[in-house]
Design a protein around this motif. Structure first.
Motif, PDB file in Angstrom:
ATOM      1  N   HIS A  70      30.420  41.870  38.340  1.00 39.78           N
ATOM      2  CA  HIS A  70      31.326  40.111  38.977  1.00 39.78           C
ATOM      3  C   HIS A  70      32.140  41.308  40.296  1.00 39.78           C
ATOM      4  N   SER A  71      32.587  42.742  39.482  1.00 37.91           N
ATOM      5  CA  SER A  71      33.178  43.857  40.058  1.00 37.91           C
ATOM      6  C   SER A  71      32.539  44.331  41.282  1.00 37.91           C
ATOM      7  N   ASP A  74      31.340  41.875  44.170  1.00 37.82           N
ATOM      8  CA  ASP A  74      33.694  41.872  44.854  1.00 37.82           C
ATOM      9  C   ASP A  74      33.976  42.705  45.653  1.00 37.82           C
ATOM     10  N   TYR A  77      30.300  41.961  48.131  1.00 33.65           N
ATOM     11  CA  TYR A  77      31.353  41.243  49.296  1.00 33.65           C
ATOM     12  C   TYR A  77      31.861  41.548  50.266  1.00 33.65           C
ATOM     13  N   PRO A 157      37.661  39.709  45.871  1.00 34.39           N
ATOM     14  CA  PRO A 157      36.842  38.597  45.353  1.00 34.39           C
ATOM     15  C   PRO A 157      36.643  37.164  45.983  1.00 34.39           C
ATOM     16  N   ALA A 158      35.291  37.621  45.609  1.00 38.52           N
ATOM     17  CA  ALA A 158      34.078  36.393  46.072  1.00 38.52           C
ATOM     18  C   ALA A 158      34.419  34.549  45.280  1.00 38.52           C
TER      19      ALA A 158
END
Length: 681
Positions: A70-71, A74, A77, A157-158
């Motif tokens: 996830h990081s 982000d 993104y 963050p997305a």
């Protein structure tokens, strides 16, 4: 957590797909590092893979993997949406590769049924700090304006994207790729990811967890989702594009609540859709219902089952030989039997070829992994090195693939550390600044050739001989050694030309591993080098380790099998052809060249009445550039043989030189398979 999913098909799919995605991601990062800037395709690819890994690992409740993915998601993104330009690519690649390594380690723990308990905090902190620096370097600290028809987007963050438009309603129809399998699991993953967008949605079919037939319904009619969210059309479209194994999708914005609720059953109107969190446990019933699936045109098969199938085919080959070569049939006229046995042989051969083709896998993934080794080593050693890969589509048996990974790694490390010069040395030698290592794979008959070539400093024969003499590794005078014999000294245990021990070399064990692993699978190594120009190492490896074409021979009461690929010719010698050299060794003259004779009965101390050359048979076998003539009693005949390992209790008593394994013949007797490279060496 791992114990919860032991032998679970969901976990097998997760491990397999995540491993494939990590390999793809690693190559994407390494290949893009040389470019001046990341292309939009590369950014989207990294973002997509990390998004998929984040979602699937969260669904499997491996939260540390999900957080790292996830990081990283982000980060990319921001790079994608913020059009970031001022990027330290080297540091960015290091971060992504560090994330890949972390996930790989956790996957290994899961495979070994251990808990995926790696601490992700420091890695996530590094990614977060890099993202902050990236924002400052690109002067993006406020929302960016878009077209008037769209809304402002904040670069956070997305999963926390915010829009000004409220209460948008959509219908999404999703169709997965044919043969992707487990459509209900794919659909469940999509639903799991919807919590990043909204908590107001329903889907059809609604029973993807409980109903085993939901796979077929999704396959035929698609998976439909109705959702109410504050996101705009483009955001939902982007969300759909990230779905793994997506074939096509259709997104429709609904005009009113009547359209939104039109397909929602009254029984599920107030139903709460439960998404598993880290503390939730999926019941055994749910796991079973999710993993049940209909047969597809393409399926994943456990490797252990393929191994078992190969063993059974081997037993079938042995059983066929025991029937067709049964001694009870000797002297009988059995026309119908021979016709039927011929048909059996045809079918057995076809089954064997089919099983072998199923087990064949491209060697490309193994070769591509060397990219990472070269990349990391060249950075630490301050060298510029480019890797060329040729023939990555070449296929070999999966068991062979498993045996060549380590040898290739050691050869590549040796080429980078010893072979390729520093930038200063290459400039002084009039070479290109960037060194080149070429990895080539190709088929040649029943063998695969893997050629590792570099344009570095080459091998120094004097230095090799000096080091070998220092370590007392020479078996004969240097004056009597050919160039290839001198080069092959680098494969001896304890040999190293490195004066200082480093993290890459100097202990004299790397190339020793190479020769042992390659010879263990019946392969050979050839080394050629020109000082100042470079070195070429060629690995000759059999396509398969399971079944080989062999020539059965007899010595006394013992039976032996020679691989057909090693045999050049066989003949009965004449009396004048054989003579002795000054050292008393038997030699034979063949077409004007002298070759040594190896009497197999003397080599293995087997009693036999055939000692006269004119009564026996000479078999000429070749390995690399060496040739030896093996003297045996008689040839029994050619036969496909199943290679079986020699039992440990025999090898532990005494190391038997020249044996590669054993096999069972048609009459039930055991034949020892000879390793030609050992006999010649």
């Amino acid at each position: 957590m791992a114990e919860q999913y032991v032998n679970d098909p969901m976990l097998e799919v997760f491990i397999f797909e995540t491993s494939q995605q990590l390999e793809q991601l690693e190559q994407c990062v390494i290949n893009s590092e040389a470019d001046k800037e990341y292309s939009s395709d590369t950014i989207n690819e990294i973002f997509r893979i990390m998004h998929t890994i984040k979602s699937s690992s969260a669904m499997m409740l491996f939260n540390n993997i999900s957080k790292v993915a996830h990081s990283t998601e982000d980060l990319f993104y921001f790079i994608r949406e913020g059009k970031a330009k001022n990027i330290d690519k080297s540091s960015l690649c290091d971060l992504v590769l560090e994330s890949i390594d972390f996930i790989k380690i956790e996957l290994e723990k899961i495979k070994n049924r251990d808990n995926a308990d790696g601490l992700e905090d420091s890695l996530i902190e590094n990614i977060t700090n890099y993202l902050e620096v990236l924002k400052q370097n690109n002067n993006i600290t406020v929302p960016l304006e878009t077209n008037e028809s769209t809304e402002k987007q904040f670069y956070i963050p997305a999963n926390k994207l915010m829009q000004k438009v409220k209460n948008n309603m959509f219908k999404a129809e999703i169709f997965f790729q044919d043969g992707c399998e487990m459509e209900n699991i794919r659909a469940f993953t999509v639903i799991h990811n919807l919590k990043d967008i909204t908590d107001d949605f329903y889907y059809i079919p609604e029973d993807i967890i409980e109903n085993n037939d939901s796979c077929e319904a999704i396959r035929k009619e698609g998976f439909k989702i109705y959702l109410r969210t504050d996101k705009i059309y483009k955001d939902i479209e982007n969300f759909l594009e990230q779905i793994t194994f997506l074939d096509r999708s259709k997104l429709t914005q609904l005009e009113n609540e009547e359209e939104y609720y039109n397909n929602k059953n009254h029984s599920t109107l107030d139903r709460t859709i439960k998404i598993p969190e880290a503390h939730d446990n999926i019941s055994e019933k749910e796991i079973q219902s999710i993993s049940n699936n209909q047969t597809q045109s393409i399926i994943s098969v456990n490797v252990g089952k393929l191994d078992k199938l190969m063993d059974l085919v081997g037993e079938l080959v042995i059983a066929e030989a025991m029937v067709t070569q049964n001694t009870d049939l000797a002297g009988l006229t059995l026309d119908n039997f021979h016709k039927a046995s011929g048909q059996l042989n045809k079918i057995t051969s076809e089954i064997q070829d089919m099983v072998m083709s199923i087990r064949m896998v491209p060697i490309g993934n193994t070769l591509l992994k060397m990219n990472r080794i070269i990349r990391d080593m060249s950075k630490k050693l301050g060298k510029e090195i480019h890797l060329d890969i040729i023939g990555e589509d070449t296929e070999v048996d999966k068991n062979v693939i498993e045996h060549i990974g380590d040898p290739l790694m050691h050869i590549i490390r040796n080429a980078v550390d010893h072979g390729i010069e520093t930038v200063e040395e290459r400039i002084a030698a009039g070479k290109k600044v960037s060194g080149t290592i070429t990895l080539e794979a190709k088929n040649e008959g029943s063998e695969v050739l893997i050629i590792i070539k570099d344009d570095g400093r080459g091998l120094n024969k004097d230095k090799i001989i000096f080091k070998a003499m220092q370590s007392d590794l020479l078996q004969k005078s240097p004056e009597d050694m050919s160039d290839k014999e001198i080069f092959n000294l680098i494969f001896l245990p304890g040999f190293s030309t490195k004066d200082k021990v480093t993290e890459f070399s100097g202990r004299g064990v790397g190339m020793d591993v190479v020769i042992k692993n390659i010879e263990a699978i019946g392969g050979i190594i050839q080394t050629d080098s020109i000082e100042g120009k470079g070195t070429t190492i060629t690995l000759k490896i059999p396509l398969t380790l399971a079944i080989i074409d062999g020539m059965n021979i007899k010595v006394g009461k013992s039976r032996y099998t020679l691989p057909i690929v090693s045999i050049k010719q066989s003949f009965r010698p004449k009396e004048n052809d054989v003579f002795k050299d000054p050292d008393g060794n038997e030699m034979i003259m063949i077409r004007g060249k002298c070759y040594p004779i190896l009497r197999l009965h003397k080599f293995y101390k087997v009693k036999t009445e055939v000692t006269d050359m004119q009564q026996g048979i000479i078999i000429v076998v070749e390995n690399e550039s060496k040739t030896v003539c093996i003297f045996v009693d008689e040839l029994i005949g050619k036969q496909q043989v199943v290679v079986k390992p020699i039992p440990n209790y025999i090898n532990n008593i005494k190391k038997i030189k020249g044996l590669a394994g054993c096999t069972l013949l048609g009459d039930g007797s055991i034949s020892l398979i000879l390793a030609v490279n050992d006999l010649i060496g």
